[in-house]
Write a protein that holds these residues in place. Structure first.
Motif, PDB file in Angstrom:
ATOM      1  N   LEU A  40       0.833  -1.204   0.000  1.00  0.00           N
ATOM      2  CA  LEU A  40       0.000   0.000   0.000  1.00  0.00           C
ATOM      3  C   LEU A  40       0.865   1.251   0.000  1.00  0.00           C
ATOM      4  O   LEU A  40       0.611   2.199  -0.753  1.00  0.00           O
ATOM      5  N   ASP A  41       1.877   1.247   0.839  1.00  0.00           N
ATOM      6  CA  ASP A  41       2.778   2.396   0.927  1.00  0.00           C
ATOM      7  C   ASP A  41       3.443   2.666  -0.420  1.00  0.00           C
ATOM      8  O   ASP A  41       3.539   3.819  -0.859  1.00  0.00           O
ATOM      9  N   GLN A  42       3.871   1.620  -1.090  1.00  0.00           N
ATOM     10  CA  GLN A  42       4.511   1.786  -2.398  1.00  0.00           C
ATOM     11  C   GLN A  42       3.541   2.367  -3.421  1.00  0.00           C
ATOM     12  O   GLN A  42       3.883   3.282  -4.170  1.00  0.00           O
ATOM     13  N   TYR A  43       2.320   1.824  -3.456  1.00  0.00           N
ATOM     14  CA  TYR A  43       1.319   2.347  -4.394  1.00  0.00           C
ATOM     15  C   TYR A  43       1.027   3.812  -4.116  1.00  0.00           C
ATOM     16  O   TYR A  43       0.954   4.635  -5.044  1.00  0.00           O
ATOM     17  N   LEU A  44       0.850   4.152  -2.843  1.00  0.00           N
ATOM     18  CA  LEU A  44       0.479   5.523  -2.500  1.00  0.00           C
ATOM     19  C   LEU A  44       1.640   6.494  -2.679  1.00  0.00           C
ATOM     20  O   LEU A  44       1.422   7.664  -3.004  1.00  0.00           O
ATOM     21  N   ASN A  45       2.859   6.028  -2.506  1.00  0.00           N
ATOM     22  CA  ASN A  45       4.019   6.889  -2.763  1.00  0.00           C
ATOM     23  C   ASN A  45       4.267   7.067  -4.255  1.00  0.00           C
ATOM     24  O   ASN A  45       4.625   8.159  -4.697  1.00  0.00           O
ATOM     25  N   ASP A  46       4.076   5.997  -5.015  1.00  0.00           N
ATOM     26  CA  ASP A  46       4.276   6.085  -6.464  1.00  0.00           C
ATOM     27  C   ASP A  46       3.180   6.898  -7.142  1.00  0.00           C
ATOM     28  O   ASP A  46       3.419   7.538  -8.161  1.00  0.00           O
ATOM     29  N   SER A  47       1.983   6.842  -6.580  1.00  0.00           N
ATOM     30  CA  SER A  47       0.827   7.534  -7.175  1.00  0.00           C
ATOM     31  C   SER A  47       0.039   8.227  -6.066  1.00  0.00           C
ATOM     32  O   SER A  47      -1.000   7.726  -5.619  1.00  0.00           O
ATOM     33  N   PRO A  48       0.507   9.387  -5.611  1.00  0.00           N
ATOM     34  CA  PRO A  48      -0.164  10.081  -4.510  1.00  0.00           C
ATOM     35  C   PRO A  48      -1.633  10.382  -4.777  1.00  0.00           C
ATOM     36  O   PRO A  48      -2.420  10.486  -3.835  1.00  0.00           O
ATOM     37  N   SER A  49      -2.020  10.475  -6.029  1.00  0.00           N
ATOM     38  CA  SER A  49      -3.431  10.745  -6.337  1.00  0.00           C
ATOM     39  C   SER A  49      -4.334   9.586  -5.920  1.00  0.00           C
ATOM     40  O   SER A  49      -5.547   9.761  -5.800  1.00  0.00           O
ATOM     41  N   LEU A  50      -3.766   8.412  -5.669  1.00  0.00           N
ATOM     42  CA  LEU A  50      -4.561   7.275  -5.215  1.00  0.00           C
ATOM     43  C   LEU A  50      -4.965   7.388  -3.737  1.00  0.00           C
ATOM     44  O   LEU A  50      -5.813   6.637  -3.265  1.00  0.00           O
ATOM     45  N   LYS A  51      -4.382   8.354  -3.007  1.00  0.00           N
ATOM     46  CA  LYS A  51      -4.730   8.524  -1.591  1.00  0.00           C
ATOM     47  C   LYS A  51      -6.206   8.868  -1.426  1.00  0.00           C
ATOM     48  O   LYS A  51      -6.851   8.394  -0.488  1.00  0.00           O
ATOM     49  N   SER A  52      -6.747   9.654  -2.323  1.00  0.00           N
ATOM     50  CA  SER A  52      -8.177   9.986  -2.213  1.00  0.00           C
ATOM     51  C   SER A  52      -9.026   8.741  -2.474  1.00  0.00           C
ATOM     52  O   SER A  52     -10.048   8.538  -1.822  1.00  0.00           O
ATOM     53  N   PHE A  53      -8.598   7.895  -3.395  1.00  0.00           N
ATOM     54  CA  PHE A  53      -9.317   6.642  -3.644  1.00  0.00           C
ATOM     55  C   PHE A  53      -9.226   5.730  -2.417  1.00  0.00           C
ATOM     56  O   PHE A  53     -10.209   5.102  -2.025  1.00  0.00           O
ATOM     57  N   PHE A  54      -8.055   5.683  -1.801  1.00  0.00           N
ATOM     58  CA  PHE A  54      -7.837   4.900  -0.578  1.00  0.00           C
ATOM     59  C   PHE A  54      -8.859   5.316   0.486  1.00  0.00           C
ATOM     60  O   PHE A  54      -9.511   4.470   1.099  1.00  0.00           O
ATOM     61  N   ARG A  55      -9.011   6.623   0.693  1.00  0.00           N
ATOM     62  CA  ARG A  55      -9.984   7.127   1.673  1.00  0.00           C
ATOM     63  C   ARG A  55     -11.416   6.797   1.245  1.00  0.00           C
ATOM     64  O   ARG A  55     -12.252   6.440   2.068  1.00  0.00           O
ATOM     65  N   GLU A  56     -11.666   6.912  -0.037  1.00  0.00           N
ATOM     66  CA  GLU A  56     -13.008   6.684  -0.583  1.00  0.00           C
ATOM     67  C   GLU A  56     -13.490   5.247  -0.356  1.00  0.00           C
ATOM     68  O   GLU A  56     -14.663   5.021  -0.075  1.00  0.00           O
ATOM     69  N   VAL A  57     -12.611   4.269  -0.489  1.00  0.00           N
ATOM     70  CA  VAL A  57     -13.014   2.856  -0.392  1.00  0.00           C
ATOM     71  C   VAL A  57     -12.737   2.247   0.985  1.00  0.00           C
ATOM     72  O   VAL A  57     -12.989   1.062   1.189  1.00  0.00           O
ATOM     73  N   PHE A  58     -12.250   3.052   1.904  1.00  0.00           N
ATOM     74  CA  PHE A  58     -11.858   2.550   3.216  1.00  0.00           C
ATOM     75  C   PHE A  58     -13.001   1.802   3.902  1.00  0.00           C
ATOM     76  O   PHE A  58     -12.827   0.656   4.333  1.00  0.00           O
ATOM     77  N   ASP A  59     -14.171   2.417   4.001  1.00  0.00           N
ATOM     78  CA  ASP A  59     -15.305   1.782   4.687  1.00  0.00           C
ATOM     79  C   ASP A  59     -15.810   0.551   3.937  1.00  0.00           C
ATOM     80  O   ASP A  59     -16.158  -0.457   4.550  1.00  0.00           O
ATOM     81  N   GLU A  60     -15.832   0.638   2.632  1.00  0.00           N
ATOM     82  CA  GLU A  60     -16.252  -0.507   1.816  1.00  0.00           C
ATOM     83  C   GLU A  60     -15.306  -1.693   2.030  1.00  0.00           C
ATOM     84  O   GLU A  60     -15.748  -2.837   2.177  1.00  0.00           O
ATOM     85  N   CYS A  61     -14.018  -1.423   2.069  1.00  0.00           N
ATOM     86  CA  CYS A  61     -13.035  -2.486   2.291  1.00  0.00           C
ATOM     87  C   CYS A  61     -13.158  -3.041   3.703  1.00  0.00           C
ATOM     88  O   CYS A  61     -12.962  -4.244   3.916  1.00  0.00           O
ATOM     89  N   TYR A  62     -13.504  -2.191   4.650  1.00  0.00           N
ATOM     90  CA  TYR A  62     -13.692  -2.673   6.013  1.00  0.00           C
ATOM     91  C   TYR A  62     -14.844  -3.676   6.067  1.00  0.00           C
ATOM     92  O   TYR A  62     -14.744  -4.703   6.750  1.00  0.00           O
ATOM     93  N   ASP A  63     -15.923  -3.395   5.356  1.00  0.00           N
ATOM     94  CA  ASP A  63     -17.053  -4.332   5.343  1.00  0.00           C
ATOM     95  C   ASP A  63     -16.630  -5.698   4.805  1.00  0.00           C
ATOM     96  O   ASP A  63     -16.988  -6.736   5.362  1.00  0.00           O
TER      97      ASP A  63
END
Length: 144
Positions: A85-108
């Motif tokens: 995850l750290d590598q993806y988010l460092n390589d593509s910082p724009s994915l951080k908003s997607f990470f936040r967006e799907v956080f609850d869905e992934c938790y389910d």
């Protein structure tokens, strides 16, 4: 470029496309398949975020709610997927908003996985994630 090359020899198509781009021969590109590949790459990146996040959340739940079964393997899985995850988010910082967006869905999804893995009822786990975004990404964090 011959559009059938994409279906006949994908690797050669990639090589040829790269060479055409390098040479600036944009009119010779197989734009339709090139666009399809770029969209596919975008979807793959997003799917990787979902998969790694779900696995991390699931293992954090297992670690927290089944403390008698804590193993080095669980910590290893947490480290590996957090590192990805750290590598993806460092390589593509724009994915951080997607990470936040799907956080609850992934938790389910993670709750379902943790319930299967631990044989605990899904209701054992809180309806909302007990973990903060920062904790999920912190390779040192382990819930007690």
């Amino acid at each position: 470029m011959d559009k059938t090359l994409y279906n006949q020899d994908y690797y050669l198509w990639l090589d040829t496309t790269a060479q055409l781009l390098k040479e600036g021969k944009f009119s010779d590109l197989d734009v339709e398949n090139l666009l399809e590949e770029i969209v596919s790459l975008k979807l793959q990146e997003r799917q990787a975020i979902r998969e790694h996040l779900t696995i991390v959340l699931s293992h954090l739940l297992q670690y927290k709610y089944q403390s008698e079964h804590r193993t080095n393997n669980c910590r290893l899985v947490l480290f590996q997927h957090r590192d990805e995850l750290d590598q993806y988010l460092n390589d593509s910082p724009s994915l951080k908003s997607f990470f936040r967006e799907v956080f609850d869905e992934c938790y389910d999804t993670a709750k379902r996985l943790a319930a299967i893995e631990t044989d605990l009822p899904r209701e054992t786990f809180p309806p909302d994630t007990p973990f903060k975004l920062e904790q999920v990404l912190d390779t040192e964090y382990l819930p007690e």
